[in-house]
Scaffold this motif. Structure first.
Motif, mmCIF file in Angstrom:
data_model
loop_
_atom_site.group_PDB
_atom_site.id
_atom_site.type_symbol
_atom_site.label_atom_id
_atom_site.label_comp_id
_atom_site.label_asym_id
_atom_site.label_seq_id
_atom_site.Cartn_x
_atom_site.Cartn_y
_atom_site.Cartn_z
ATOM 1 N N ALA A 65 0.849 -1.358 0.078
ATOM 2 C CA ALA A 65 -0.047 0.053 0.021
ATOM 3 C C ALA A 65 1.007 1.294 0.017
ATOM 4 C CB ALA A 65 -0.999 -0.070 1.273
ATOM 5 N N ASN A 66 2.086 1.129 0.613
ATOM 6 C CA ASN A 66 2.900 2.277 0.591
ATOM 7 C C ASN A 66 4.019 2.308 -0.403
ATOM 8 O OD1 ASN A 66 2.176 4.067 3.093
ATOM 9 N ND2 ASN A 66 2.649 2.016 4.188
ATOM 10 N N SER A 67 3.816 1.382 -1.354
ATOM 11 C CA SER A 67 4.935 1.249 -2.363
ATOM 12 C C SER A 67 4.789 2.316 -3.543
ATOM 13 C CB SER A 67 4.969 -0.285 -3.204
ATOM 14 O OG SER A 67 3.693 -0.452 -3.879
ATOM 15 N N PRO A 68 5.907 2.568 -4.510
ATOM 16 C CA PRO A 68 5.609 3.328 -5.584
ATOM 17 C C PRO A 68 4.358 3.007 -6.595
ATOM 18 C CG PRO A 68 8.038 2.809 -5.194
ATOM 19 C CD PRO A 68 7.095 2.046 -4.327
ATOM 20 N N LEU A 69 4.152 1.570 -6.412
ATOM 21 C CA LEU A 69 3.111 1.014 -7.220
ATOM 22 C C LEU A 69 1.891 1.919 -7.192
ATOM 23 C CD1 LEU A 69 2.768 -1.530 -9.096
ATOM 24 C CD2 LEU A 69 1.997 -2.606 -6.857
ATOM 25 N N PHE A 70 1.377 2.329 -5.810
ATOM 26 C CA PHE A 70 0.317 3.219 -5.645
ATOM 27 C C PHE A 70 0.523 4.457 -5.263
ATOM 28 C CE2 PHE A 70 -0.941 -1.464 -4.872
ATOM 29 C CZ PHE A 70 -2.012 -1.379 -5.428
ATOM 30 N N ARG A 71 1.814 5.048 -5.569
ATOM 31 C CA ARG A 71 1.890 6.307 -5.318
ATOM 32 C C ARG A 71 1.457 6.979 -4.128
ATOM 33 N NH1 ARG A 71 1.072 4.919 -10.832
ATOM 34 N NH2 ARG A 71 2.821 5.163 -12.332
ATOM 35 N N ALA A 72 1.654 6.427 -3.106
ATOM 36 C CA ALA A 72 1.044 7.149 -1.682
ATOM 37 C C ALA A 72 1.755 8.506 -1.379
ATOM 38 C CB ALA A 72 1.489 6.228 -0.569
ATOM 39 N N THR A 73 0.753 9.630 -1.183
ATOM 40 C CA THR A 73 1.171 10.769 -0.925
ATOM 41 C C THR A 73 1.414 10.792 0.661
ATOM 42 O OG1 THR A 73 -1.070 11.353 -0.666
ATOM 43 C CG2 THR A 73 -0.153 11.692 -2.763
ATOM 44 N N GLN A 74 0.745 10.046 1.229
ATOM 45 C CA GLN A 74 0.990 9.986 2.879
ATOM 46 C C GLN A 74 1.263 8.399 3.353
ATOM 47 O OE1 GLN A 74 -2.257 12.084 4.420
ATOM 48 N NE2 GLN A 74 -1.146 14.037 4.595
ATOM 49 N N GLU A 75 2.116 8.248 4.166
ATOM 50 C CA GLU A 75 2.357 6.806 4.632
ATOM 51 C C GLU A 75 1.098 6.381 5.213
ATOM 52 O OE1 GLU A 75 5.593 4.297 7.440
ATOM 53 O OE2 GLU A 75 5.727 6.558 7.397
#
Length: 276
Positions: A65-75
């Motif tokens: 969920a926190n990987s570049p795969l999903f480009r998370a803006t916040q942890e």
């Protein structure tokens, strides 16, 4: 060498036909996740409760969920929010696939090394299959699960080898046995685990480079993922001619392995190394 391989292969097949071969059972966490996924009344809260009981799988879900795969803006720091981001279908398939890792362990150092190597290959193929799914109608989570399951037939072979130390099966023998048997055994295992047909057929068909079923299948993604992973190796997939492989055309991939589109796929996989 060939005589020993043939003898062991025949013994494994005979045990399989007599229902005497030790086959892996689906991990408990995978069984429970699948039960939640198949219940139309299930909620994110229920899925969170089930996955949280397996700390290793829960940690991997958070990592994805926190990987570049999903480009998370916040942890994201809690499992509930991670599942909310990924969605229940994606999370369920990913959790089932990741649960397989706990099966790739052995007490013998030699067999344990082979199992870990097999899992490493499997996860690399999964990264490529997930990226390739963007080019077709197979969902990313199903592509990932298909890849994480495609070599499950290796397990009973390595288990047999560990239980038969007197045979002194070295790496060359094991590779030959895996090449001969893992597809057939993989299909039997997935049938017994009750997976849908599109996943059951993957172990038997992903090595068929001539298959042409008209539309992109889960097996196509696993096939091309292996071709990408081993593109610079002198093995079965590395020596494949991309120009004559129908799956490459169905995914609308360039046949030049140096093309920027192909290189961008390699880069995307590199960016997500260690994800699984």
């Amino acid at each position: 060498m060939t005589t020993l391989v043939d003898k062991v292969r025949d013994d494994i097949v005979e045990r399989l036909q007599a229902d005497q071969l030790t086959l892996p059972t689906l991990p408990e966490i995978a069984v429970r996740v699948r039960a939640v996924a198949e219940d139309p009344e299930s909620t994110i809260v229920r899925l969170t409760t089930v996955i949280s009981q397996d700390t290793a799988v829960a940690a991997r879900i958070l990592k994805v969920a926190n990987s570049p795969l999903f480009r998370a803006t916040q942890e994201i720091r809690d499992l509930h929010h991670a599942i909310s981001r990924l969605g229940m279908d994606y999370t369920s398939n990913l959790a089932i696939g990741l649960a397989m890792e706990q099966m790739f362990q052995a007490t013998s150092d030699i067999i344990d090394e082979r199992m870990r190597r097999n899992w490493h290959i499997t996860t690399q193929v999964a990264l490529y299959a997930a990226k390739l799914s963007e080019r077709c109608e197979v969902s990313e989570d199903e592509a990932t699960l298909a890849a994480l399951l495609h070599r499950i037939g290796v397990l009973p072979i390595l288990t047999y080898a560990e239980e038969s130390e007197h045979l002194q099966l070295d790496g060359i023998h094991l590779d030959k046995l895996i090449g001969h048997l893992h597809a057939r055994l993989g299909q039997v295992i997935l049938e017994r685990w009750g997976f849908p047909l599109e996943l059951i057929t993957v172990p038997e068909t992903y090595r068929d480079l001539t298959k042409d079923l008209g539309t992109v299948t889960h097996a196509d993604l696993v096939t091309v993922a292996n071709m990408l992973l081993f593109a610079d190796k002198q093995n079965y997939f590395g020596r494949t001619d991309w120009r004559t492989t129908p799956a490459v055309a169905r995914l609308d991939l360039p046949t030049d392995r140096r093309d920027h589109v192909v290189q961008s796929i390699h880069q995307a996989v590199a960016d997500n190394q260690g994800l699984f």
